[in-house]
Write a protein that holds these residues in place. Sequence first.
Motif, mmCIF file in Angstrom:
data_model
loop_
_atom_site.group_PDB
_atom_site.id
_atom_site.type_symbol
_atom_site.label_atom_id
_atom_site.label_comp_id
_atom_site.label_asym_id
_atom_site.label_seq_id
_atom_site.Cartn_x
_atom_site.Cartn_y
_atom_site.Cartn_z
ATOM 1 N N UNK A 1 4.052 0.626 -8.742
ATOM 2 C CA UNK A 1 4.811 1.350 -7.714
ATOM 3 C C UNK A 1 4.724 2.841 -7.945
ATOM 4 N N UNK A 2 4.650 3.230 -9.204
ATOM 5 C CA UNK A 2 4.661 4.649 -9.532
ATOM 6 C C UNK A 2 3.643 5.430 -8.724
ATOM 7 N N UNK B 1 2.315 4.993 -5.912
ATOM 8 C CA UNK B 1 2.641 5.218 -4.495
ATOM 9 C C UNK B 1 3.691 6.313 -4.360
ATOM 10 N N UNK C 1 2.104 9.545 -4.925
ATOM 11 C CA UNK C 1 1.253 9.949 -3.812
ATOM 12 C C UNK C 1 2.120 10.578 -2.708
ATOM 13 N N UNK C 2 3.260 9.960 -2.471
ATOM 14 C CA UNK C 2 4.174 10.503 -1.458
ATOM 15 C C UNK C 2 4.638 11.899 -1.885
ATOM 16 N N UNK D 1 1.937 14.377 -1.256
ATOM 17 C CA UNK D 1 1.803 14.718 0.165
ATOM 18 C C UNK D 1 2.897 15.705 0.568
ATOM 19 N N UNK D 2 4.132 15.454 0.096
ATOM 20 C CA UNK D 2 5.228 16.377 0.413
ATOM 21 C C UNK D 2 4.925 17.781 -0.103
ATOM 22 N N UNK E 1 11.530 5.472 4.812
ATOM 23 C CA UNK E 1 11.072 4.879 3.551
ATOM 24 C C UNK E 1 12.052 3.811 3.087
ATOM 25 N N UNK E 2 13.339 4.136 3.186
ATOM 26 C CA UNK E 2 14.333 3.177 2.714
ATOM 27 C C UNK E 2 14.383 1.959 3.634
ATOM 28 N N UNK F 1 11.909 0.709 5.115
ATOM 29 C CA UNK F 1 10.736 -0.106 4.805
ATOM 30 C C UNK F 1 10.846 -0.780 3.448
ATOM 31 N N UNK F 2 11.883 -0.445 2.702
ATOM 32 C CA UNK F 2 12.080 -1.160 1.448
ATOM 33 C C UNK F 2 11.985 -0.324 0.195
ATOM 34 N N UNK F 3 11.884 1.004 0.311
ATOM 35 C CA UNK F 3 11.889 1.843 -0.894
ATOM 36 C C UNK F 3 13.319 1.947 -1.408
ATOM 37 N N UNK F 4 13.481 1.813 -2.720
ATOM 38 C CA UNK F 4 14.827 1.815 -3.297
ATOM 39 C C UNK F 4 15.303 3.249 -3.541
ATOM 40 N N UNK G 1 15.964 4.464 -6.320
ATOM 41 C CA UNK G 1 15.238 4.958 -7.485
ATOM 42 C C UNK G 1 13.883 5.536 -7.059
ATOM 43 N N UNK G 2 13.224 4.845 -6.124
ATOM 44 C CA UNK G 2 11.935 5.358 -5.641
ATOM 45 C C UNK G 2 12.115 6.742 -5.040
ATOM 46 N N UNK H 1 16.978 -3.416 0.074
ATOM 47 C CA UNK H 1 15.730 -2.691 0.327
ATOM 48 C C UNK H 1 14.545 -3.538 -0.122
ATOM 49 N N UNK I 1 11.633 -5.113 2.293
ATOM 50 C CA UNK I 1 10.241 -4.795 2.030
ATOM 51 C C UNK I 1 9.379 -6.048 2.110
ATOM 52 N N UNK J 1 3.294 -4.216 -3.624
ATOM 53 C CA UNK J 1 2.357 -4.403 -4.750
ATOM 54 C C UNK J 1 1.964 -5.838 -5.003
#
Lengths: 412, 226
Positions: free
Chosen positions: A1-2, A4, A7-8, A11-12, A317-318, A320-323, A325-326, B82, B86, B116
């Motif tokens: 996961x890291x 990704x 990468x985000x 991009x920011x 992002x959230x 779509x499932x990003x936590x 912590x992400x 979340x 996903x 993933x």
Amino acid sequence: MLSTNYKIALVHLTSKLKQTVVAVLGVTFGISMYVFMNSFMTGVNDIQTTLAFTSLAHVRIYNDGPANNTNLVEKVYPTVVSNIRNARVVQYTEGIQNSGAILSLVRKQPEVTGVTPQVNLNVFFRNSGNKVSGVLSGVEVETENKLFNISQYMIAGKWNDLKVQSNGLIIGSGLASLLSVHVDDNINVLTSDGFTKNYKIIGIFQTNVLGVDKSKAYLNINAVRQLLSRNQDFVTDLQINVQDFRETALLVQRIAPVVPYRTESWQMSNQQLEAGSRLRDIIAMAVSLTILLVAGFGIYNIMNMTINEKIKEIAILKAMGFSSKDVTTIFLAQAIVIGMIGGLIGMLLGFIVADVVNHIPFKIGGLNNLPMAYYAHDYIFAFLFGLATTLVAGYLPARKASRIDPVNIIRG
Amino acid sequence: MNTTPALKAIHITKYFYEPERFQVLKDLSFEVRKGEFLSLTGKSGSGKSTLLYVLSTMDTDYEGELLIGGEKLTGKTQNQLAAFRNEHIGFVFQFHYLLPEFNVLDNVMLPALKLKKKSRAEIKEKAYGHLKLLGLEDQALKPANKLSGGQQQRVAIARALINDPSIIMGDEPTGNLDSRNTSIVFDIFRSLSHSQGQTIITVTHDEDFARNSDRIIDMSDGVITG
Ligand SMILES: Nc1ncnc2c1ncn2[C@@H]1O[C@H](COP(=O)(O)OP(=O)(O)OP(=O)(O)O)[C@@H](O)[C@H]1O
Ligand SMILES: [Mg+2]
């Protein structure tokens, strides 16, 4: 996961390049000023220390005279009121008597790097009608130079000549001009006990410490003993240097109880030096921390702005499932990158600024340029402080971002 | 037949407190079968979007219980939800929120990169497949904010499909599409539900679209009327 999340973050950082550059510049400025201020202050302190230790040893052992025993009656009968006038002090022992034993004791101490015995006395230097009071210092030529590096301050003659010429005198530049004498001229020395002798000037030194240059003269220690009709063991001062000039307390603690004379570190006798050096350190610290704080506040503002702009995207992002912590990782990573780049450039810029300032002429007190110190630890600390500042400044907005509730934003 | 419902809503009630206390959803209970293609209709303001946010687990401020695939989701933490979204829920928003700084392909790939479960290459191939199905393969490398509204909506649909979710929810997913693209999307949904067994719940104002789906739930003022 890291990968990704990173990468985000990347991009920011790259899509709003101008903001990123401003944030990086903030850190760069803070760190370079930190490096510069500390290098400068350390440079000043180092110069100050070198100057001070041209005539000052780290620890000194000397006979500080008899205790105040002018009212013995009160000592024995504390309740009795007594009135004694014109008390006479009976002759007490002058100087250090058993200097050989003390010398070998001091030499055995592990932190001691050098010891030199001296016979110091106040005298009048006379050149016909011209009379100047000053200090005559009888020294062991080699060990004296090892401690105080005087040979480096010689502007005429050679320090080592003192070893061979028993009637040779090396005097300070100020003293020389007060007496209007040059090398190879003769002057007369008069002690407080009335001894007098002529000496030949074989050298002139200049330490740039005015008080020293105007009043001090060196003679071979044996010649002084001869002048005073003293034996080969007679010494007034033992001057001791240790490995780290700051660390004198332990040595003093260890030898003071076994030596029947006063053992004094430079910090005890020159508290204003210590105070000056500490105060400069505090100023440097305060100024550079203020700068870092301002830079940190800048980063905080920029990160906050970024997060307010990107609030919708964070919500997506959230959704779509990003936590949480992400999200924290994404924004903290940006702060760290800003901190790292800013820190690296900042160290380089700090070095350049320090080098430029180091070349500014400053011709006072024996200096040629403004002093500057180049220590790796100043740079490392600057970098770490900078990184810590960005971490804190980045963490608060990142945490705010991670707490965004997506539904309220997406509902519109 | 599989008897566990794909989704079960039990006595769902929701209030809004701003600007004043107002009951949007009034004790809604219903089930959706696995593989069912359901349309949610009703006039504007009847609470369709609000219900969909509750069903999608994004809105946790409600009373009642929500189960998806037999798993009770009411009471889980935001982070657990979340992770659940996903993997199990694909969502197409009423306003097609894409990430404007990323290109179309990245937008579609992101939920799968987060999950993933597959390699990057597999994800990429799959994303291209979906984009092609929706007629967007030549837009793949454009920034998302350089696309037309209808194109963006189709990208959002491709993104919702990328993790093969068990439930796909759409809030007027064809709202910005012409009739040709609407029918493409309809066919995709139909085939996903009938041949892949994925459950579809879409809010729609398009009567033809609704009539052709498996079932219609019609809402009015926060209650189910049909
Ligand atoms: N955040 C909010 N705060 C307060 N009230 C809200 C909020 N969002 C929606 N509402 C109200 O809740 C009711 C239902 O809104 P909702 O968005 O679910 O309607 P909808 O059926 O999706 O309408 P549309 O077909 O226009 O999208 C409306 O009366 C709306 O005004
Ligand atoms: Mg709606």
